[in-house]
Design a protein around this motif. Sequence first.
Motif, mmCIF file in Angstrom:
data_model
loop_
_atom_site.group_PDB
_atom_site.id
_atom_site.type_symbol
_atom_site.label_atom_id
_atom_site.label_comp_id
_atom_site.label_asym_id
_atom_site.label_seq_id
_atom_site.Cartn_x
_atom_site.Cartn_y
_atom_site.Cartn_z
ATOM 1 N N ASP A 1 0.835 -1.211 0.000
ATOM 2 C CA ASP A 1 0.000 0.000 0.000
ATOM 3 C C ASP A 1 0.869 1.260 0.000
ATOM 4 O OD1 ASP A 1 -2.287 -1.520 0.029
ATOM 5 O OD2 ASP A 1 -2.593 -1.356 2.199
ATOM 6 N N PHE A 2 1.906 1.235 0.811
ATOM 7 C CA PHE A 2 2.795 2.396 0.865
ATOM 8 C C PHE A 2 3.493 2.597 -0.479
ATOM 9 C CE2 PHE A 2 6.975 4.255 1.172
ATOM 10 C CZ PHE A 2 6.744 5.409 1.893
ATOM 11 N N PHE A 3 4.024 1.521 -1.037
ATOM 12 C CA PHE A 3 4.754 1.616 -2.298
ATOM 13 C C PHE A 3 3.875 2.225 -3.389
ATOM 14 C CE2 PHE A 3 6.229 -0.023 -6.393
ATOM 15 C CZ PHE A 3 7.573 0.335 -6.348
ATOM 16 N N THR A 4 2.618 1.827 -3.416
ATOM 17 C CA THR A 4 1.689 2.376 -4.407
ATOM 18 C C THR A 4 1.552 3.881 -4.246
ATOM 19 O OG1 THR A 4 0.439 0.303 -4.515
ATOM 20 C CG2 THR A 4 -0.683 2.292 -5.270
ATOM 21 N N ASP A 5 1.389 4.343 -3.012
ATOM 22 C CA ASP A 5 1.273 5.789 -2.762
ATOM 23 C C ASP A 5 2.574 6.513 -3.089
ATOM 24 O OD1 ASP A 5 -1.336 5.578 -2.026
ATOM 25 O OD2 ASP A 5 -1.071 6.252 0.043
ATOM 26 N N PHE A 6 3.708 5.912 -2.739
ATOM 27 C CA PHE A 6 5.011 6.532 -3.010
ATOM 28 C C PHE A 6 5.213 6.733 -4.510
ATOM 29 C CE2 PHE A 6 9.607 6.645 -3.632
ATOM 30 C CZ PHE A 6 10.038 7.467 -2.590
ATOM 31 N N MET A 7 4.773 5.785 -5.283
ATOM 32 C CA MET A 7 4.971 5.836 -6.733
ATOM 33 C C MET A 7 3.894 6.648 -7.444
ATOM 34 S SD MET A 7 7.812 4.287 -7.110
ATOM 35 C CE MET A 7 7.914 4.041 -8.885
ATOM 36 N N THR A 8 2.811 6.984 -6.744
ATOM 37 C CA THR A 8 1.729 7.750 -7.380
ATOM 38 C C THR A 8 1.570 9.141 -6.749
ATOM 39 O OG1 THR A 8 0.131 6.596 -5.955
ATOM 40 C CG2 THR A 8 0.443 5.737 -8.172
ATOM 41 N N LYS A 9 2.660 9.654 -6.207
ATOM 42 C CA LYS A 9 2.744 11.055 -5.763
ATOM 43 C C LYS A 9 1.796 11.400 -4.614
ATOM 44 C CE LYS A 9 3.627 12.204 -10.622
ATOM 45 N NZ LYS A 9 3.309 13.091 -11.749
ATOM 46 N N LYS A 10 1.562 10.442 -3.723
ATOM 47 C CA LYS A 10 0.641 10.693 -2.620
ATOM 48 C C LYS A 10 1.363 10.847 -1.281
ATOM 49 C CE LYS A 10 -3.175 8.285 -4.897
ATOM 50 N NZ LYS A 10 -4.099 7.123 -4.851
ATOM 51 N N MET A 11 2.648 11.238 -1.349
ATOM 52 C CA MET A 11 3.437 11.384 -0.130
ATOM 53 C C MET A 11 3.512 12.838 0.321
ATOM 54 S SD MET A 11 3.992 8.277 0.065
ATOM 55 C CE MET A 11 4.720 8.477 1.677
ATOM 56 N N ALA A 12 3.699 13.015 1.627
ATOM 57 C CA ALA A 12 3.971 14.365 2.136
ATOM 58 C C ALA A 12 5.261 14.868 1.508
ATOM 59 C CB ALA A 12 4.101 14.329 3.656
ATOM 60 N N TRP A 13 5.264 16.113 1.053
ATOM 61 C CA TRP A 13 6.345 16.779 0.335
ATOM 62 C C TRP A 13 6.489 16.290 -1.099
ATOM 63 C CZ3 TRP A 13 6.912 16.419 5.672
ATOM 64 C CH2 TRP A 13 7.076 17.640 6.345
ATOM 65 N N GLY A 14 5.485 15.555 -1.567
ATOM 66 C CA GLY A 14 5.430 15.263 -2.994
ATOM 67 C C GLY A 14 6.240 14.059 -3.450
ATOM 68 N N CYS A 15 6.355 13.954 -4.758
ATOM 69 C CA CYS A 15 7.038 12.838 -5.411
ATOM 70 C C CYS A 15 8.555 13.018 -5.347
ATOM 71 C CB CYS A 15 6.574 12.758 -6.867
ATOM 72 S SG CYS A 15 7.515 11.636 -7.906
ATOM 73 N N TYR A 16 9.266 11.995 -4.895
ATOM 74 C CA TYR A 16 10.724 12.101 -4.774
ATOM 75 C C TYR A 16 11.402 12.272 -6.131
ATOM 76 C CZ TYR A 16 15.536 11.053 -3.318
ATOM 77 O OH TYR A 16 16.894 11.119 -3.078
ATOM 78 N N PHE A 17 10.911 11.589 -7.131
ATOM 79 C CA PHE A 17 11.546 11.710 -8.445
ATOM 80 C C PHE A 17 11.352 13.108 -9.022
ATOM 81 C CE2 PHE A 17 10.894 7.067 -8.142
ATOM 82 C CZ PHE A 17 12.226 6.688 -8.274
ATOM 83 N N GLU A 18 10.186 13.698 -8.795
ATOM 84 C CA GLU A 18 9.969 15.079 -9.242
ATOM 85 C C GLU A 18 10.838 16.038 -8.427
ATOM 86 O OE1 GLU A 18 5.810 15.900 -9.093
ATOM 87 O OE2 GLU A 18 5.329 14.579 -10.791
ATOM 88 N N TYR A 19 11.003 15.735 -7.151
ATOM 89 C CA TYR A 19 11.881 16.532 -6.286
ATOM 90 C C TYR A 19 13.308 16.552 -6.865
ATOM 91 C CZ TYR A 19 14.481 17.845 -2.034
ATOM 92 O OH TYR A 19 15.321 18.466 -1.137
ATOM 93 N N LEU A 20 13.815 15.379 -7.197
ATOM 94 C CA LEU A 20 15.161 15.289 -7.772
ATOM 95 C C LEU A 20 15.247 16.020 -9.108
ATOM 96 C CD1 LEU A 20 15.949 11.512 -7.078
ATOM 97 C CD2 LEU A 20 17.011 13.474 -5.950
ATOM 98 N N SER A 21 14.220 15.852 -9.915
ATOM 99 C CA SER A 21 14.209 16.482 -11.244
ATOM 100 C C SER A 21 14.223 18.008 -11.138
ATOM 101 C CB SER A 21 12.971 16.016 -12.020
ATOM 102 O OG SER A 21 12.962 16.568 -13.317
ATOM 103 N N GLU A 22 13.465 18.559 -10.200
ATOM 104 C CA GLU A 22 13.425 20.013 -10.013
ATOM 105 C C GLU A 22 14.747 20.541 -9.467
ATOM 106 O OE1 GLU A 22 11.138 22.219 -11.006
ATOM 107 O OE2 GLU A 22 10.209 20.480 -11.969
ATOM 108 N N TRP A 23 15.318 19.853 -8.490
ATOM 109 C CA TRP A 23 16.597 20.314 -7.928
ATOM 110 C C TRP A 23 17.738 20.148 -8.927
ATOM 111 C CZ3 TRP A 23 18.026 23.527 -4.405
ATOM 112 C CH2 TRP A 23 17.203 23.782 -3.297
ATOM 113 N N ASN A 24 17.590 19.209 -9.862
ATOM 114 C CA ASN A 24 18.645 19.014 -10.856
ATOM 115 C C ASN A 24 18.854 20.263 -11.712
ATOM 116 O OD1 ASN A 24 20.480 16.941 -12.224
ATOM 117 N ND2 ASN A 24 19.295 17.700 -13.951
ATOM 118 N N LYS A 25 17.805 21.079 -11.853
ATOM 119 C CA LYS A 25 17.912 22.318 -12.628
ATOM 120 C C LYS A 25 18.877 23.310 -11.968
ATOM 121 C CE LYS A 25 13.080 21.820 -14.137
ATOM 122 N NZ LYS A 25 11.712 22.381 -14.044
#
Length: 313
Positions: free
Chosen positions: A177-201
Amino acid sequence: MEKSMNTSDDFRDKAMIAASSKHRDELLFSYKGILYPSTICYPETFKALESFEARRDDVILAGYPKSGSNWLSQILTDLIAISQKKTPGSESTVNAEEPRLIPFIEMGNLEKYERMTKLPSPRFIATHLRPENLPKSIFKTNAKILLLIRNPKDVATSYYHFSNGLPLLPSYETWEDFFTDFMTKKMAWGCYFEYLSEWNKYADKENIMTITYEEVKENPALSVKNIATFFGIPLTEEQLQLVVERSSFQSMKKNSDKTHGSFGNILFRKGGVSDWKNLFTEDQNEKMDRAFEEHIAGTKLGKKLKYDLYCKA
């Protein structure tokens, strides 16, 4: 709210009590499309944050939840103490008349920012926010930012255990259940992959130093030395060793009652690398590998993570 709501101990305790009376669906709220814990973050605080005035010499730590922020916070606050000619851990580093502020800039109420204007430099500021949601003044002043990243499989694993131990966040009956939420952007502070992508800029900017959780684990002394050099803090060999010793997992876990109260048992669980191997299924591995390839592989931060070394079975 009273002032104590902005000191770390009282704020944490009151947030825990408030969370215990909330339904699971009430523990998170959305602000500009990203979820945050409702008992420690508030819409009015985010609004006020937009006009926050950063200083050129602020010491800023940016890292997604469960990337090692508390660990690096220990290192940075000790380095700041040294820069102020104080001994880390000594009573001289603590002003009894000025209760410790919550280091995370997005947590707390409005009065916190007024108090921050009165703090002496250099101020230590931590955040889990993406760069586009930070105060614009941070980038205008060119304040130095230490960007902490960690392999995504261990982030997810640590976040899962953290969520189940912390009343502030929704808990999960199963890892699936957690993994599903983690991969579908339902975590506090958002999606980790999007976080990395934004900071990469921002990864090529001179005022930003990227460091990985794994490299600090591999060579703590070299990492502390590099961090101190980045922030312009000279260290003797004795001071270097003191910071390394005080920031070891064993030392921080031992002192967690003093530094974080009952919260310490939740924060300091294992402090290791590759714990993800105890949870991930083959299908989950494949899903995260694809997400990594899609969002961050080939970028500066993606290469820095050494994904093949730390995230391949």
